[in-house]
Scaffold this motif. Structure first.
Motif, PDB file in Angstrom:
ATOM      1  N   ALA A  52      68.333 147.818  69.288  1.00 17.29           N
ATOM      2  CA  ALA A  52      67.414 147.048  68.450  1.00 17.29           C
ATOM      3  C   ALA A  52      67.313 145.607  68.929  1.00 17.29           C
ATOM      4  N   LYS A  53      66.144 145.026  68.649  1.00 19.24           N
ATOM      5  CA  LYS A  53      65.931 143.617  68.934  1.00 19.24           C
ATOM      6  C   LYS A  53      65.386 142.953  67.675  1.00 19.24           C
ATOM      7  N   THR A  54      65.887 141.765  67.389  1.00 17.87           N
ATOM      8  CA  THR A  54      65.463 141.066  66.183  1.00 17.87           C
ATOM      9  C   THR A  54      65.161 139.609  66.512  1.00 17.87           C
ATOM     10  N   TYR A  55      64.006 139.151  66.055  1.00 18.00           N
ATOM     11  CA  TYR A  55      63.646 137.751  66.211  1.00 18.00           C
ATOM     12  C   TYR A  55      64.000 137.000  64.927  1.00 18.00           C
ATOM     13  N   SER A  94      69.281 140.647  70.691  1.00 17.37           N
ATOM     14  CA  SER A  94      69.035 142.003  71.186  1.00 17.37           C
ATOM     15  C   SER A  94      70.335 142.765  71.345  1.00 17.37           C
TER      16      SER A  94
END
Length: 303
Positions: free
Chosen positions: A240-243, A236
């Motif tokens: 933006a947040k990315t998995y 995070s």
């Protein structure tokens, strides 16, 4: 340890007796005789008149040129009596990360303290530029010969009241300011994880290298380079947040390749400009790695 400990940073003074970096600039220092000094500054022989920059001694302002151009100009002399050392330390959120021993921010603070104490023991003029999530935004501490600038820097580096909402500050933007504010001939250490290489970084470093000596010190964690298979991980940032599924071999490979590309880009710029690079990991001995890194750069310059 989540934040640098002020008492630890102060105690690092005892370790700095053998740290040294020799400038490759042409004129030697008058005050101590231990280092080569910058080739221009406050000295004996007139060199040129140039536009005034923040940090210049106002006593050297050339009033005639200033009146003629409507812009402040200062006289520059050969033979700097004192060396100025400027520590630029990255405090962006990416530095508050670490999976081995400590955070990158803590290791960066230790490096800054070691270099600061060494400059102080050499009677160098010490200043700093702290950028990122500092509580009051980017902090520029003008070069001074007294210990007060070092003390102020250690206080800010160990301050736990960080600004979590602060925007990421690219190194390119910081160097725009440093290029205007750094005294000509200063020795500048830039301590960062260099996780982002902006389009203008090479240009700004090139400008800085023409007036000053520059050393880049990268602070890395093993998880920057390689991420183990630990399932789905959330990355995070402010916007933006990315998995990422770290169990995927291709995902881990792409992660490692991205870091390697960024680091190769930095190394290519440094090699092109003749700037030394020292890499220090979060699980390494900051003093030991710094000592051998400075020694390696000094030997390379003499060869």
């Amino acid at each position: 340890m989540l934040f640098p400990d002020f008492n630890e940073l102060v105690a690092l003074k005892a370790k700095t007796s053998r740290l040294a970096f020799s400038s490759d600039r042409s004129v030697t220092s008058i005050s101590s005789g231990d280092f080569h000094s910058p080739f221009r500054g406050q000295g004996l022989e007139f060199e040129e008149v140039r536009e005034y920059a923040h940090g210049d001694d106002i006593r050297n302002i050339d009033w005639r040129v200033t009146a003629r151009t409507n812009m402040p100009h200062t006289k520059v002399f050969k033979e700097e009596r004192e060396r100025s050392v400027l520590l630029c330390v990255d405090m962006n959120s990416s530095m508050r990360f670490g999976t081995r021993s400590t955070f990158k921010s803590v290791q960066a603070a230790r490096i800054a303290a070691l270099l600061g104490w060494q400059a102080n023991s050499n009677n160098d003029r010490l200043g700093g530029c702290l950028f990122g999530d500092a509580a009051e935004g980017m902090q520029f501490i003008a070069c001074q010969r007294s210990r007060s600038s070092l003390w102020a820097m250690l206080k800010k580096l160990s301050d736990t009241s960080i600004n979590e909402q602060a925007e990421y500050i690219p190194l390119d933007d910081v160097l725009l300011h440093v290029n205007k504010a750094a005294p000509t001939g200063a020795l500048i250490y830039i301590v960062s994880d260099f996780s982002h290489i902006g389009e203008n970084l090479e240009q700004q470093l090139n400008r800085l290298r023409q007036r000053c000596d520059v050393v880049l010190i990268t602070v890395d964690d093993v998880a920057d380079q390689y991420i183990p298979p630990i399932g789905t991980v959330l990355f995070s940032g402010k916007e933006a947040k990315t998995y990422v599924n770290t169990d995927s071999q291709s995902g881990r490979k792409a992660y490692a390749e991205q870091w390697l590309q960024t680091r190769n880009k930095l190394q290519k710029i440094a090699t092109k400009l003749g700037i030394g690079v020292i890499s220090i990991s979060t699980d390494g001995d900051a003093y030991k790695d710094l000592f051998f890194g400075l020694k390696r750069i000094a030997l390379r310059r003499r060869s």
